[in-house]
Design a protein around this motif. Structure first.
Motif, PDB file in Angstrom:
ATOM      1  N   GLN A  11      83.164  -9.043 113.641  1.00 22.48           N
ATOM      2  CA  GLN A  11      82.864  -9.804 114.522  1.00 22.48           C
ATOM      3  C   GLN A  11      83.008 -11.297 114.317  1.00 22.48           C
ATOM      4  O   GLN A  11      82.000 -11.932 114.243  1.00 22.48           O
ATOM      5  CB  GLN A  11      81.702  -9.420 115.140  1.00 22.48           C
ATOM      6  N   ASN A  12      84.382 -11.705 114.077  1.00 24.15           N
ATOM      7  CA  ASN A  12      84.767 -13.169 113.888  1.00 24.15           C
ATOM      8  C   ASN A  12      86.076 -13.256 114.227  1.00 24.15           C
ATOM      9  O   ASN A  12      86.953 -12.277 114.748  1.00 24.15           O
ATOM     10  CB  ASN A  12      84.311 -13.567 112.359  1.00 24.15           C
ATOM     11  N   PRO A  13      86.393 -14.507 114.383  1.00 25.15           N
ATOM     12  CA  PRO A  13      87.963 -14.821 114.533  1.00 25.15           C
ATOM     13  C   PRO A  13      88.719 -14.004 113.788  1.00 25.15           C
ATOM     14  O   PRO A  13      88.499 -13.352 112.715  1.00 25.15           O
ATOM     15  CB  PRO A  13      88.214 -16.312 114.653  1.00 25.15           C
ATOM     16  N   GLU A  14      90.116 -14.079 113.611  1.00 21.69           N
ATOM     17  CA  GLU A  14      91.162 -12.963 113.236  1.00 21.69           C
ATOM     18  C   GLU A  14      91.511 -14.019 111.906  1.00 21.69           C
ATOM     19  O   GLU A  14      92.587 -14.500 111.599  1.00 21.69           O
ATOM     20  CB  GLU A  14      92.378 -12.955 114.099  1.00 21.69           C
ATOM     21  N   TYR A  15      90.532 -13.832 110.933  1.00 18.12           N
ATOM     22  CA  TYR A  15      90.932 -14.543 109.430  1.00 18.12           C
ATOM     23  C   TYR A  15      91.345 -13.515 108.672  1.00 18.12           C
ATOM     24  O   TYR A  15      90.885 -12.212 108.614  1.00 18.12           O
ATOM     25  CB  TYR A  15      89.340 -14.974 108.889  1.00 18.12           C
ATOM     26  N   GLY A  16      92.669 -13.836 108.228  1.00 20.08           N
ATOM     27  CA  GLY A  16      93.296 -12.769 107.429  1.00 20.08           C
ATOM     28  C   GLY A  16      92.992 -12.959 105.769  1.00 20.08           C
ATOM     29  O   GLY A  16      92.041 -13.550 105.508  1.00 20.08           O
ATOM     30  N   TYR A  17      93.542 -11.914 104.909  1.00 19.43           N
ATOM     31  CA  TYR A  17      93.296 -11.904 103.870  1.00 19.43           C
ATOM     32  C   TYR A  17      93.515 -13.409 102.948  1.00 19.43           C
ATOM     33  O   TYR A  17      92.534 -13.633 102.186  1.00 19.43           O
ATOM     34  CB  TYR A  17      93.876 -10.856 103.001  1.00 19.43           C
ATOM     35  N   ASP A  18      94.476 -13.985 103.359  1.00 20.59           N
ATOM     36  CA  ASP A  18      94.756 -14.964 102.499  1.00 20.59           C
ATOM     37  C   ASP A  18      93.837 -16.258 103.105  1.00 20.59           C
ATOM     38  O   ASP A  18      93.932 -16.604 104.094  1.00 20.59           O
ATOM     39  CB  ASP A  18      96.257 -15.505 102.772  1.00 20.59           C
ATOM     40  N   LYS A  19      93.455 -16.907 102.115  1.00 22.00           N
ATOM     41  CA  LYS A  19      92.357 -18.309 102.557  1.00 22.00           C
ATOM     42  C   LYS A  19      93.468 -19.426 102.581  1.00 22.00           C
ATOM     43  O   LYS A  19      93.982 -19.701 101.567  1.00 22.00           O
ATOM     44  CB  LYS A  19      91.352 -18.204 101.394  1.00 22.00           C
ATOM     45  N   PRO A  20      93.191 -20.111 103.778  1.00 21.00           N
ATOM     46  CA  PRO A  20      94.028 -21.345 103.850  1.00 21.00           C
ATOM     47  C   PRO A  20      93.616 -22.364 102.638  1.00 21.00           C
ATOM     48  O   PRO A  20      92.269 -22.504 102.325  1.00 21.00           O
ATOM     49  CB  PRO A  20      93.581 -21.827 105.252  1.00 21.00           C
ATOM     50  N   PRO A  21      94.357 -23.551 102.375  1.00 18.34           N
ATOM     51  CA  PRO A  21      93.934 -24.331 101.481  1.00 18.34           C
ATOM     52  C   PRO A  21      92.737 -25.143 102.098  1.00 18.34           C
ATOM     53  O   PRO A  21      92.692 -25.444 103.397  1.00 18.34           O
ATOM     54  CB  PRO A  21      95.057 -25.336 101.440  1.00 18.34           C
ATOM     55  N   HIS A  22      91.900 -25.884 101.336  1.00 17.09           N
ATOM     56  CA  HIS A  22      90.696 -26.669 101.441  1.00 17.09           C
ATOM     57  C   HIS A  22      89.858 -25.902 102.445  1.00 17.09           C
ATOM     58  O   HIS A  22      89.170 -26.629 103.190  1.00 17.09           O
ATOM     59  CB  HIS A  22      91.246 -27.746 102.240  1.00 17.09           C
ATOM     60  N   THR A  23      89.719 -24.512 102.271  1.00 14.61           N
ATOM     61  CA  THR A  23      88.960 -23.810 103.172  1.00 14.61           C
ATOM     62  C   THR A  23      87.614 -22.986 102.192  1.00 14.61           C
ATOM     63  O   THR A  23      88.028 -22.585 101.054  1.00 14.61           O
ATOM     64  CB  THR A  23      89.528 -22.798 104.019  1.00 14.61           C
ATOM     65  N   ARG A  24      86.656 -23.301 102.492  1.00 14.87           N
ATOM     66  CA  ARG A  24      85.272 -22.617 101.824  1.00 14.87           C
ATOM     67  C   ARG A  24      84.919 -21.447 102.737  1.00 14.87           C
ATOM     68  O   ARG A  24      84.685 -21.408 103.836  1.00 14.87           O
ATOM     69  CB  ARG A  24      84.299 -23.677 101.690  1.00 14.87           C
ATOM     70  N   ARG A  25      85.364 -20.260 102.319  1.00 14.69           N
ATOM     71  CA  ARG A  25      84.977 -18.987 102.896  1.00 14.69           C
ATOM     72  C   ARG A  25      83.631 -18.362 102.430  1.00 14.69           C
ATOM     73  O   ARG A  25      83.021 -18.375 101.242  1.00 14.69           O
ATOM     74  CB  ARG A  25      85.893 -17.945 102.782  1.00 14.69           C
ATOM     75  N   ILE A  26      82.794 -18.009 103.611  1.00 14.94           N
ATOM     76  CA  ILE A  26      81.492 -17.426 103.419  1.00 14.94           C
ATOM     77  C   ILE A  26      81.564 -16.080 104.157  1.00 14.94           C
ATOM     78  O   ILE A  26      81.654 -15.720 105.121  1.00 14.94           O
ATOM     79  CB  ILE A  26      80.447 -18.160 103.995  1.00 14.94           C
ATOM     80  N   ALA A  27      81.203 -15.014 102.968  1.00 23.90           N
ATOM     81  CA  ALA A  27      81.030 -13.630 103.529  1.00 23.90           C
ATOM     82  C   ALA A  27      79.860 -13.376 103.850  1.00 23.90           C
ATOM     83  O   ALA A  27      78.946 -13.233 102.959  1.00 23.90           O
ATOM     84  CB  ALA A  27      81.594 -12.675 102.514  1.00 23.90           C
ATOM     85  N   LEU A  28      79.359 -13.329 105.095  1.00 20.26           N
ATOM     86  CA  LEU A  28      78.122 -12.919 105.726  1.00 20.26           C
ATOM     87  C   LEU A  28      78.037 -11.386 105.552  1.00 20.26           C
ATOM     88  O   LEU A  28      78.745 -10.357 106.244  1.00 20.26           O
ATOM     89  CB  LEU A  28      77.803 -13.205 107.357  1.00 20.26           C
ATOM     90  N   LEU A  29      76.759 -10.785 105.021  1.00 20.88           N
ATOM     91  CA  LEU A  29      76.610  -9.100 104.780  1.00 20.88           C
ATOM     92  C   LEU A  29      75.347  -9.000 105.240  1.00 20.88           C
ATOM     93  O   LEU A  29      74.259  -9.527 105.094  1.00 20.88           O
ATOM     94  CB  LEU A  29      76.587  -9.082 103.406  1.00 20.88           C
ATOM     95  N   GLY A  30      75.179  -8.011 106.411  1.00 24.56           N
ATOM     96  CA  GLY A  30      73.876  -7.638 106.874  1.00 24.56           C
ATOM     97  C   GLY A  30      73.981  -6.613 107.634  1.00 24.56           C
ATOM     98  O   GLY A  30      74.750  -5.655 107.751  1.00 24.56           O
TER      99      GLY A  30
END
Length: 374
Positions: free
Chosen positions: A123-142
């Motif tokens: 349940q979030n936008p279509e973020y792909g496997y590849d992380k864009p430059p200068h992006t901090r990714r947070i994996a929410l688990l719950g």
């Protein structure tokens, strides 16, 4: 038997008739081991309390457990026409440790708002496997508390706030990837952290812990029980050892399995969180734990949160306790999806969780640094 005990026995028999035979195992679990009924005055207190609770429109702990049991009953592959059929329609069932997962491309209205999933069933936008430059990714688990109205749940609000006020020269974008699934126990959450989340290269594992783990008919004990009864592989040697120590057998009924596993709750929760912590560290990522309440009387969950702290506090991981989020609320019905029936947070409830979470994260230096990298 003296008249007093006869009265108790008669009252209990009447109460069983009201509850129905199918509720007997749950009643046994909630009575501090039914075998001690005559020696335990709790039985008397329950019977005396019944007339009062019939006139009390506030949820109590047993109400909450019963609601949770009904909600998660639908999330079984072999479930009949019970529980919440819409929730069942949103998942794909599996024959492995996870048991089920959200379907991709769900788009369905429900009382709190829209549920929308992307091509990965998240349940979030279509973020792909590849992380864009200068992006901090947070994996929410719950679990389901993190699955609110699309775009208005607390994680979406947190993402918007971070992108509005907390960008730096090295972090030009925050992305929160919502791996939460309704009904997931901490063990399923752990498995997602180890197997699914790494494909998206998160910088932070944000683990949202609720008191689901300590409910009588939900959480990790129910998950393990269903795996054992169905003959599904437990996957992790530690869990196989726990089941063996507890003397759990496939022929045991689920309430019996829960009782046998109860003494191992603290060690299992600690172990599961350690797996996420160590995995994150091996990837050069951080871990933050947030303890998230539903919109119910804080007194109902306070002791559960205290118990969770016993499993969490020795991990050396920044932890933010949000149990007081709804303490100042006068009418909790305004913050529940369906008052006293579906007590997940609605739009207002998610807003309150977000506001408290963001404020407390900013105040707690270790948590804020881990989350934002600043």
């Amino acid at each position: 038997m003296d008249p007093f005990k006869q009265n108790i026995a008669a009252s209990v028999a009447i109460l069983f008739g009201i509850l129905g035979v199918d509720q007997l195992p749950g009643f046994m679990e909630k009575s501090s081991d039914f075998r001690r009924l005559e020696a335990n005055s709790e039985a008397v207190r329950r019977l005396v309390r019944v007339p009062e609770e019939l006139h009390n429109d506030q949820l109590n702990a047993e109400d909450f457990d019963a609601l949770a049991a009904g909600y998660y009953e639908a999330l079984r592959k072999d479930a009949g026409p019970i529980g919440l059929p819409d929730e069942r329609d949103d998942v794909n069932f599996r024959d492995d440790f996870l048991r089920y997962e959200l379907k991709p491309f769900v788009k369905r209205p429900y009382p709190a708002g829209m549920r929308i999933t992307n091509s990965y069933g998240m349940q979030n936008p279509e973020y792909g496997y590849d992380k864009p430059p200068h992006t901090r990714r947070i994996a929410l688990l719950g679990d389901s508390v993190a699955l609110g109205p699309y775009g208005l749940d607390y994680d979406a609000l947190l993402e918007k706030q971070l992108n509005k006020d907390d960008l730096t020269p090295s972090v030009q974008q925050f992305q929160i990837l919502n791996f939460a699934v309704n009904g997931y126990s901490l063990l399923q959450t752990m498995d997602v952290a180890l197997e699914k989340a790494p494909k998206f290269h998160p910088d932070v594992y944000l683990v949202a812990v609720t008191h689901l783990e300590l409910l009588g008919r939900a959480g990790w004990r129910t998950h393990i029980g269903r795996l054992v009864i169905s003959g599904t592989d437990l996957k992790y040697p530690f869990l196989r050892e726990i089941v063996a120590k507890a003397g759990v057998k496939p022929s045991d009924h689920l309430p019996v399995i829960r009782l046998k596993l109860a003494p191992y709750t603290q060690s299992v929760i600690t172990w599961a969180l350690e797996q996420i912590r160590d995995h994150a560290a091996a990837e050069g990522a951080k871990m933050v734990i947030v303890m998230v309440p539903p919109p119910v009387d804080p007194e109902l969950i306070s002791s559960d949160f205290d118990e969770l702290h016993k499993s969490i506090d020795g991990l050396g991981v920044p932890t933010v306790d949000l149990r007081d989020t709804f303490r100042s609320v006068k009418n909790l019905d305004d913050y529940q999806v369906v008052p006293k029936s579906d007590i997940h947070p609605n739009v207002l409830g998610h807003r309150m969780i977000f506001e408290n979470m963001y404020a407390r994260l900013r105040k707690q230096q270790a948590a804020w640094s881990a989350l934002t990298g600043s």
